[in-house]
Design a protein around this motif. Structure first.
Motif, PDB file in Angstrom:
ATOM      1  N   ILE A   1       7.689  -2.337   9.952  1.00  0.00           N
ATOM      2  CA  ILE A   1       8.998  -2.018  10.255  1.00  0.00           C
ATOM      3  C   ILE A   1       9.289  -2.672  11.600  1.00  0.00           C
ATOM      4  N   VAL A   2       8.275  -2.789  12.553  1.00  0.00           N
ATOM      5  CA  VAL A   2       8.899  -3.527  13.985  1.00  0.00           C
ATOM      6  C   VAL A   2       8.918  -5.046  13.705  1.00  0.00           C
ATOM      7  N   GLU A   3       8.390  -5.543  12.627  1.00  0.00           N
ATOM      8  CA  GLU A   3       8.631  -6.892  12.414  1.00  0.00           C
ATOM      9  C   GLU A   3       9.821  -7.232  11.720  1.00  0.00           C
TER      10      GLU A   3
ATOM     11  N   GLU B   1      -0.920   1.976  10.441  1.00  0.00           N
ATOM     12  CA  GLU B   1      -0.652   0.794  11.342  1.00  0.00           C
ATOM     13  C   GLU B   1       0.135  -0.317  10.703  1.00  0.00           C
ATOM     14  N   GLU B   2      -0.409  -0.901   9.616  1.00  0.00           N
ATOM     15  CA  GLU B   2       0.376  -1.939   9.021  1.00  0.00           C
ATOM     16  C   GLU B   2       1.551  -1.687   8.516  1.00  0.00           C
TER      17      GLU B   2
ATOM     18  N   LEU C   1       0.133   7.275   4.330  1.00  0.00           N
ATOM     19  CA  LEU C   1      -1.076   6.343   4.707  1.00  0.00           C
ATOM     20  C   LEU C   1      -1.903   6.633   5.840  1.00  0.00           C
ATOM     21  N   PHE C   2      -3.051   6.233   5.844  1.00  0.00           N
ATOM     22  CA  PHE C   2      -3.809   6.656   7.074  1.00  0.00           C
ATOM     23  C   PHE C   2      -4.326   5.423   7.508  1.00  0.00           C
TER      24      PHE C   2
ATOM     25  N   ALA D   1       0.875  -1.195  -0.248  1.00  0.00           N
ATOM     26  CA  ALA D   1      -0.055  -0.002  -0.032  1.00  0.00           C
ATOM     27  C   ALA D   1       0.819   1.122  -0.016  1.00  0.00           C
ATOM     28  N   TYR D   2       2.127   1.244   0.729  1.00  0.00           N
ATOM     29  CA  TYR D   2       2.812   2.375   0.989  1.00  0.00           C
ATOM     30  C   TYR D   2       3.654   2.474  -0.520  1.00  0.00           C
ATOM     31  N   MET D   3       4.001   1.432  -0.940  1.00  0.00           N
ATOM     32  CA  MET D   3       4.477   1.596  -2.191  1.00  0.00           C
ATOM     33  C   MET D   3       3.705   2.306  -3.347  1.00  0.00           C
TER      34      MET D   3
END
Length: 272
Positions: free
Chosen positions: A186-188, A180-181, A174-175, A120-122
Motif C-alpha cells: 500500500i505504501v509503495e 507486512e508485505e 494475514l500474519f 497472498a491477501y487475495m
C-alpha cells in the motif's frame, strides 16, 4: 450479457445524434425498419443491434455506402470482448467499468481494495468466501485481479483515489511477513503520482461508510457520465442516474473529509 461497454455506449450516442439531426423521433426512425420505440431506445443506450439492423439504421439516416467503413469499424470495436473473457469472466461487476475509466474514487470499509492487494491477501479473501471456488476458478480470479493492478502503472494509467477504513488494515487476514508485505504494498502504491490513499482512523466513530463499498468511475469521453458502483453483502449495483451518482460523490467527499490526509495516512500504515 452485462451492461454495454464504453464503445457501444459511444456508438449509441452517435446514432442518437444522427437521428436528432434529421429531426426524427425514435418512433419515426424505427417504424419503417420494424423497430419498436423500446428497441430504438435500447440501441441508443448502447445495446448493440444485430449487424443488419445496424446497417439499416445507417441507410435510414442517409449515410452513403462509401462512408460506412468508419461506422462498421466502430460497431466491430463495440462487439469486441474484454481481455477478462480469456479467464472465463464475463461483463459482470465493476471490472468492465474500471477497464474503461480514466479515474476511480473508491471507499472500502472491510477489505484492502483489490488494486492494492498482494496475491497472498487475495487468496485469503477468496478462501474465506461463503461459496468455495473450484481451483481453476480461483486461479482465474487471482490472475484477473493481478492484471487489473497494471492499470496503476501501465499506460493509460488510472488516476486512483482510495479511502480505506483503518479496520481493514487491522483485520487479521494475514500474519507475520505476509501482513507486512501487504502494508508495504500500500505504501509503495501511494508513492505513485496517480495514486492517492487516505485512511479513516478508528477514533472517527460511527459514520455512513460502515455500510459498505462505494466507487465512482469517470471517463475521458466528456459525454460519458460518471458511474457509481455500490457493493453490499448480497451483490452489487450500478447507478447511472445523475442524482444517485451525485449522492455517491457526496458520500466519498464526506469520507475523505473524515480521513487523515495522505501524509498522515501513510504514516499510520507505516506504524502498523
Amino acid at each position: 450479457m452485462g451492461e454495454p461497454n464504453l464503445p457501444a455506449r459511444q456508438l449509441g450516442r452517435q446514432l442518437k445524434r444522427m437521428r436528432e439531426r434529421l429531426g426524427m423521433t425514435q418512433d419515426e426512425a424505427g417504424k419503417p425498419l420494424r423497430m419498436s420505440t423500446s428497441k430504438m431506445s435500447r440501441i441508443e443506450m448502447g445495446y448493440l443491434p444485430p449487424y443488419h439492423d445496424f446497417r439499416a439504421l445507417l441507410d435510414r439516416y442517409g449515410v452513403i455506402v462509401s462512408d460506412w467503413d468508419e461506422y462498421i469499424a466502430a460497431y466491430d470495436r463495440a462487439r469486441e470482448k474484454g481481455w477478462w473473457h480469456h479467464y472465463g469472466v464475463g461483463n459482470r461487476g465493476f471490472l468492465p467499468i474500471e477497464a474503461e475509466a480514466c479515474k476511480v474514487r473508491e471507499f472500502e470499509f472491510g477489505y484492502i481494495p483489490g488494486l492494492l492487494q498482494t496475491e497472498a491477501y487475495m487468496r485469503e479473501v477468496y478462501a474465506g468466501a461463503r461459496r468455495l471456488m473450484k481451483p481453476k476458478s480461483l486461479e482465474n480470479e487471482v490472475a484477473v485481479r493481478l492484471r487489473r493492478q497494471l492499470r496503476l502503472t501501465v499506460e493509460p494509467v488510472l488516476t486512483y483515489h482510495v479511502i480505506i477504513d483503518e479496520c481493514a488494515l487491522r483485520r487479521p487476514i494475514l500474519f507475520g511477513e505476509a501482513r507486512e508485505e501487504q502494508l508495504c504494498r500500500i505504501v509503495e502504491r501511494a508513492a505513485l503520482p496517480n495514486v492517492t490513499i487516505q485512511v479513516v482512523p478508528e477514533d472517527v466513530g460511527a459514520y455512513d461508510g460502515q455500510n459498505g463499498t462505494v466507487i465512482v468511475a469517470s471517463f475521458d469521453d466528456p459525454e460519458e457520465p460518471d458511474i457509481a458502483y455500490i457493493e453490499h453483502m448480497l451483490g452489487s449495483i450500478h447507478l447511472e442516474k445523475k442524482d444517485d451518482v451525485s449522492a455517491a460523490k457526496l458520500a466519498l467527499k464526506d469520507f475523505a473529509d473524515r480521513a487523515l490526509d495522505e501524509e498522515d495516512s501513510i504514516a499510520l500504515i507505516e506504524r502498523l
